[in-house]
Each structure stands twice: as structure tokens, then as C-alpha cells.
Scaffold this motif. Structure first.
Motif, PDB file in Angstrom:
ATOM      1  N   ASN A   1       2.776  -2.159  10.663  1.00  0.00           N
ATOM      2  CA  ASN A   1       3.628  -2.954   9.780  1.00  0.00           C
ATOM      3  C   ASN A   1       3.973  -4.251  10.492  1.00  0.00           C
ATOM      4  O   ASN A   1       4.396  -4.239  11.653  1.00  0.00           O
ATOM      5  CB  ASN A   1       4.915  -2.200   9.438  1.00  0.00           C
TER       6      ASN A   1
ATOM      7  N   VAL B   1       0.633   6.365   1.466  1.00  0.00           N
ATOM      8  CA  VAL B   1       0.021   5.200   0.834  1.00  0.00           C
ATOM      9  C   VAL B   1      -0.726   5.640  -0.416  1.00  0.00           C
ATOM     10  O   VAL B   1      -0.993   6.825  -0.627  1.00  0.00           O
ATOM     11  CB  VAL B   1      -0.932   4.474   1.794  1.00  0.00           C
TER      12      VAL B   1
ATOM     13  N   SER C   1      -2.992   1.272  12.120  1.00  0.00           N
ATOM     14  CA  SER C   1      -2.250   0.397  11.209  1.00  0.00           C
ATOM     15  C   SER C   1      -0.924  -0.020  11.819  1.00  0.00           C
ATOM     16  O   SER C   1      -0.307   0.730  12.584  1.00  0.00           O
ATOM     17  CB  SER C   1      -2.016   1.093   9.873  1.00  0.00           C
TER      18      SER C   1
ATOM     19  N   VAL D   1       0.829  -1.218   0.000  1.00  0.00           N
ATOM     20  CA  VAL D   1       0.000   0.000   0.000  1.00  0.00           C
ATOM     21  C   VAL D   1       0.856   1.257   0.000  1.00  0.00           C
ATOM     22  O   VAL D   1       0.376   2.335  -0.370  1.00  0.00           O
ATOM     23  CB  VAL D   1      -0.972   0.049   1.201  1.00  0.00           C
ATOM     24  N   TYR D   2       2.122   1.141   0.393  1.00  0.00           N
ATOM     25  CA  TYR D   2       2.998   2.312   0.454  1.00  0.00           C
ATOM     26  C   TYR D   2       3.505   2.668  -0.938  1.00  0.00           C
ATOM     27  O   TYR D   2       4.034   1.813  -1.653  1.00  0.00           O
ATOM     28  CB  TYR D   2       4.182   2.055   1.381  1.00  0.00           C
ATOM     29  N   THR D   3       3.375   3.922  -1.299  1.00  0.00           N
ATOM     30  CA  THR D   3       3.837   4.353  -2.616  1.00  0.00           C
ATOM     31  C   THR D   3       5.357   4.221  -2.747  1.00  0.00           C
ATOM     32  O   THR D   3       5.873   4.117  -3.859  1.00  0.00           O
ATOM     33  CB  THR D   3       3.425   5.808  -2.885  1.00  0.00           C
TER      34      THR D   3
ATOM     35  N   GLY E   1      -1.211  -2.767  -4.656  1.00  0.00           N
ATOM     36  CA  GLY E   1      -1.079  -1.881  -3.511  1.00  0.00           C
ATOM     37  C   GLY E   1      -2.208  -0.877  -3.414  1.00  0.00           C
ATOM     38  O   GLY E   1      -2.733  -0.614  -2.328  1.00  0.00           O
TER      39      GLY E   1
ATOM     40  N   ALA F   1      -5.005  -0.526  -0.433  1.00  0.00           N
ATOM     41  CA  ALA F   1      -5.240   0.735   0.263  1.00  0.00           C
ATOM     42  C   ALA F   1      -6.726   1.088   0.253  1.00  0.00           C
ATOM     43  O   ALA F   1      -7.276   1.579   1.247  1.00  0.00           O
ATOM     44  CB  ALA F   1      -4.414   1.846  -0.383  1.00  0.00           C
TER      45      ALA F   1
ATOM     46  N   ARG G   1      -0.210  -4.647   7.992  1.00  0.00           N
ATOM     47  CA  ARG G   1       0.496  -4.532   6.724  1.00  0.00           C
ATOM     48  C   ARG G   1       1.736  -5.424   6.740  1.00  0.00           C
ATOM     49  O   ARG G   1       2.847  -4.971   7.007  1.00  0.00           O
ATOM     50  CB  ARG G   1       0.886  -3.075   6.459  1.00  0.00           C
TER      51      ARG G   1
END
Length: 343
Positions: free
Chosen positions: A222, A115, A220, A100-102, A137, A141, A160
Motif C-alpha cells: 500500500n 481483494v 504488494s 482492488v480491496y473489496t 477495482g 486486481a 497500491r
């Protein structure tokens, strides 16, 4: 505790069910009833996540203290599920992804890194222009947004994970390395040997998810082993040791492998040179109770499962991912020969 697991027959979902039952929880699972047998001891409800009426039928089996969604991928489907279940569940735990992280996998990440922007009612076509990984991703999101939209921030927990390994793994990463090590001979190993990696054991990820389902945390997290938890050489050496086939790793230069056209992440599973792939900060999860066992334990126990006749889910779509991993034996021999003859 009364727990609902969306999924419950594969890798993480089945491990969640086993641990919850062992803790004395009452467990309901929801899946199609197609890919694998239901876990003994659960109340199994069969249905299709693409059919809104099946969510309504599932809700009639509630209430539950918590739900853990291990199968959500399309935002509007997750939104339909969360809206139907909101009146009959307490906490809503959604299993997302570091995708999901750009910035993944190109830069180090923390829980508050940017994200993808995806609406909670997006369909499966959203983000098609982003490529496979980007679209995956973005859709994940959107699923996160769908859960928060339906149940509110105070009841929503988003996990995540990075890479999850362990018994019943179906993606074919660790299982490929173990199978390859068991074949013996010289093994093509991607240097540098000391490259840090941070996969998490499926049982540790499941235990953390259950703790959050029963607790009061929200937001959230990680879900990875700590940065520096293990190295690639520890992965390879543990596979060599447990299979005991006299395998000899040959550590090769990563730039040379790239020049030879070796596909990162798939031909040599878990090998990727991008600077952020193994630089995911999970200190928030650690503070909330995530404990990670040594990688060697994960490898030894996965090999025990494999040699006892364990086999992963196979099939189409997500269940067919193992076919994409590993380098053919002849290709490996050619690369090893070229490596020894270079210069």
C-alpha cells in the motif's frame, strides 16, 4: 540500471522518468505519443497497448533490468504486455490501486485485506455489474494477477496507491483547492477540520517505485502516507497560506453537507466520510523504504508549479477527470449562506 516505463509522459510516469534519469539510469518509455511530449533524455517507443504486435516490437528494444507499468487497466492487455516482456525484463513493477480491496473505502485496510477476484485474462467488460468504482477495482486486481501469472511472484511488485498529489496532478484534486483558495473570500470547508488524511506526494511514490525496481523486494505494498500524517485542516490551511489571498475557511458539519446533496470526493475534492478512506495501513511500504514528505511541502511545490505556468494533461477519458472536480462558485455561495442562516 536499464528501466522501461509503460507510460512516461503524465504525472507519475513522467516523475519516474525524471528521477531515474537524474540517478543515471537508462530509460525507455512506451506510450502512444499522443497526450504529451516525450521526456527529454529517454528512448521513446510509441505504440498502442491494445495491439499485441506493438508489445512484440517493444520487446525488441530490451533487455531491461526492470519495467514499471503506470498505464495498465485491462487485465488481458496487461497479460499480453507481461508475456511479451517477461523474457527481456528482470523485475516487473505494476501500479495498481487501493480500489482492488473489496472493503475500500468502507473499512480500514492493510496489505493483506481481501481483494476482488478477477481472472488475468479478463477483458474490459468484466465487473460491469459492480458499478464504476467496483469495476475499476476488480479490473486492477485482474491486472495484478496478470503480472504474477506472466513473470511469477518472485519478480512481481504491486504498488497500491491511495491518493497521489503533487506537481503535474491531472485529476484536479489539490489543484482545485489551490485555485479556489487563490480566489479569496469565504471558503466552504468540510468538517471536521481534524479529519485525518493520508495522500502521498508523487515524487515520494516514484522514488519508492524506483527503489523497488532496483531492489529484491516482491509482493504488494500500500502506497499512502502513514495514518495520521496530516489532517484536512492542514490541507486547507496550507492552500490558504501559500495562495495568500485572504481566504477564510468556514468549517461546516459533514452531515449537513450530505443533507444539502454535496457530492463527496468530487464537489469538495478529497472529502469523504467513509471510515476506511483514510485508514489504509502502509507500514509494509514504510519498512521497505517509503518516505513521505510533509503535506505542506507538496502543496507549496504544487502551487509553485502552477504559478510558473504548469498545466496538467487534459483531454478525454482519464485525462478529462479534472472537469469532474470542484463545486461551482454560485453553488458554494448558496451553501455558505444557508450554513450561516441555519437554525
Amino acid at each position: 540500471m536499464r528501466l522501461l516505463i509503460l507510460g512516461g509522459t503524465w504525472f507519475l510516469g513522467r516523475t519516474l522518468g525524471e528521477l531515474a534519469l537524474a540517478s543515471g539510469w537508462s530509460v525507455t518509455t512506451f506510450n502512444r505519443g499522443v497526450s504529451a511530449a516525450d521526456l527529454p533524455g529517454v528512448q521513446a517507443v510509441h505504440g498502442d497497448r491494445e495491439r499485441p504486435e506493438d508489445w512484440a516490437r517493444l520487446a525488441e528494444h530490451g533487455p531491461w533490468d526492470a519495467v514499471i507499468d503506470t498505464i495498465g487497466y485491462v487485465p488481458n492487455q496487461v497479460l499480453a504486455a507481461a508475456n511479451a516482456l517477461a523474457p527481456v525484463v528482470g523485475r516487473y513493477v505494476f501500479v495498481s490501486s487501493v480500489n482492488v480491496y473489496t472493503g475500500w473505502p468502507n473499512e480500514p485496510l492493510h496489505d493483506d485485506s481481501p481483494v476482488f477476484d478477477c481472472p488475468p485474462d479478463a477483458d474490459a467488460t468484466f465487473g460491469a455489474d459492480l458499478g464504476y468504482a467496483g469495476q475499476y477495482g476488480a479490473l486492477k486486481a485482474g491486472c495484478e494477477n496478470a503480472v504474477v501469472h506472466a513473470v511469477g511472484q518472485q519478480r512481481a511488485v504491486v504498488l497500491r496507491p491511495g491518493v497521489i498529489l503533487g506537481p503535474r496532478e491531472y485529476v484536479g484534486r489539490l489543484t482545485w483547492w489551490l485555485t479556489r483558495a487563490a480566489r479569496g473570500g469565504q471558503l466552504l470547508a468540510p468538517g471536521p477540520a481534524e479529519r485525518p488524511i493520508q495522500p502521498v506526494d508523487v515524487r515520494d511514490a516514484a522514488a519508492f517505485a524506483l527503489a523497488l525496481a532496483a531492489g529484491r523486494e516482491h509482493g504488494s505494498f500500500n502506497v499512502t502516507a502513514p495514518v495520521g500524517h496530516a489532517t484536512f485542516s492542514e490541507l486547507v490551511d496550507a492552500c490558504v497560506a501559500v495562495t495568500d489571498a485572504g481566504t477564510r475557511p468556514v468549517w461546516t458539519d459533514p452531515d449537513w453537507l450530505i443533507q444539502q446533496g454535496v457530492q463527496q470526493w468530487t464537489e469538495l475534492p478529497l472529502w469523504r466520510t467513509h471510515p476506511g478512506v483514510w485508514a489504509v495501513d502502509s507500514s509494509r511500504a514504510a519498512a521497505a523504504g517509503l518516505n513521505c514528505r510533509p503535506l505542506r511541502d507538496t502543496i507549496n511545490e504544487t502551487w509553485s508549479w502552477m504559478t510558473a505556468g504548469g498545466s496538467a494533461i487534459t483531454g478525454e477519458g482519464e485525462a478529462g477527470r479534472a472537469a469532474d472536480h470542484g463545486i461551482p462558485a454560485e453553488r458554494e455561495r448558496e451553501l455558505l449562506q444557508a450554513w450561516h442562516q441555519r437554525g
